[in-house]
Design a protein around this motif. Sequence first.
Motif, PDB file in Angstrom:
ATOM      1  N   MET A   1     -42.118 -66.139  76.337  1.00 35.51           N
ATOM      2  CA  MET A   1     -42.759 -66.398  75.687  1.00 35.51           C
ATOM      3  C   MET A   1     -42.775 -65.853  74.206  1.00 35.51           C
ATOM      4  N   VAL A   2     -42.817 -67.123  73.602  1.00 36.27           N
ATOM      5  CA  VAL A   2     -42.845 -66.031  72.045  1.00 36.27           C
ATOM      6  C   VAL A   2     -43.974 -66.767  71.305  1.00 36.27           C
ATOM      7  N   SER A   3     -44.473 -65.523  70.299  1.00 30.72           N
ATOM      8  CA  SER A   3     -45.772 -65.954  69.722  1.00 30.72           C
ATOM      9  C   SER A   3     -45.536 -65.913  68.722  1.00 30.72           C
ATOM     10  N   LYS A   4     -46.823 -65.843  67.840  1.00 26.99           N
ATOM     11  CA  LYS A   4     -47.280 -66.138  66.452  1.00 26.99           C
ATOM     12  C   LYS A   4     -47.218 -64.478  66.362  1.00 26.99           C
ATOM     13  N   VAL A  44     -42.315 -66.985  63.771  1.00 32.20           N
ATOM     14  CA  VAL A  44     -42.625 -67.152  66.093  1.00 32.20           C
ATOM     15  C   VAL A  44     -41.579 -65.660  66.090  1.00 32.20           C
ATOM     16  N   LEU A  45     -42.481 -64.872  67.037  1.00 35.33           N
ATOM     17  CA  LEU A  45     -41.779 -63.765  67.329  1.00 35.33           C
ATOM     18  C   LEU A  45     -39.963 -63.864  68.823  1.00 35.33           C
ATOM     19  N   CYS A  46     -39.558 -63.711  68.748  1.00 37.04           N
ATOM     20  CA  CYS A  46     -38.448 -63.803  69.700  1.00 37.04           C
ATOM     21  C   CYS A  46     -38.482 -62.901  70.620  1.00 37.04           C
ATOM     22  N   PRO A  47     -39.366 -62.868  71.931  1.00 35.41           N
ATOM     23  CA  PRO A  47     -39.042 -62.111  72.836  1.00 35.41           C
ATOM     24  C   PRO A  47     -38.158 -61.590  73.358  1.00 35.41           C
ATOM     25  N   GLU A  48     -37.063 -62.180  73.272  1.00 34.05           N
ATOM     26  CA  GLU A  48     -34.809 -61.400  73.613  1.00 34.05           C
ATOM     27  C   GLU A  48     -35.333 -60.261  72.690  1.00 34.05           C
ATOM     28  N   CYS A  49     -34.703 -61.064  71.461  1.00 36.59           N
ATOM     29  CA  CYS A  49     -34.306 -60.418  70.297  1.00 36.59           C
ATOM     30  C   CYS A  49     -35.240 -59.120  69.002  1.00 36.59           C
ATOM     31  N   LYS A  58     -34.475 -74.017  64.909  1.00 30.80           N
ATOM     32  CA  LYS A  58     -34.155 -73.682  66.058  1.00 30.80           C
ATOM     33  C   LYS A  58     -33.467 -72.239  65.303  1.00 30.80           C
ATOM     34  N   HIS A  59     -33.583 -70.698  67.268  1.00 33.52           N
ATOM     35  CA  HIS A  59     -33.376 -69.287  67.055  1.00 33.52           C
ATOM     36  C   HIS A  59     -32.592 -69.674  68.099  1.00 33.52           C
ATOM     37  N   GLU A  60     -31.736 -68.297  67.991  1.00 32.46           N
ATOM     38  CA  GLU A  60     -30.398 -68.192  69.123  1.00 32.46           C
ATOM     39  C   GLU A  60     -30.432 -66.917  68.801  1.00 32.46           C
TER      40      GLU A  60
END
Length: 65
Positions: A1-4, A44-49, A58-60
């Motif tokens: 889940m992303v977080s602000k 927004v902080l990506c929890p994966e990378c 869009k974020h990849e």
Amino acid sequence: MVSKVFVCTGSCGGMVSESDFKKGKTTCGADNCERYGKPLIARVLCPECGDTYTEGTKHECEDGD
């Protein structure tokens, strides 16, 4: 889940959580940063990378290779 989160876009790259931002940490506090005292920017902080990006874009995750 992303977080602000809220980040400094200057050389220090500082980051605070949404709860810390709400508690008053709203500006860059690194006195050696060119954005010292300037407002932090919502991201927004990506929890994966671990990358941050602007909400609504869009974020990849990058592969890293």
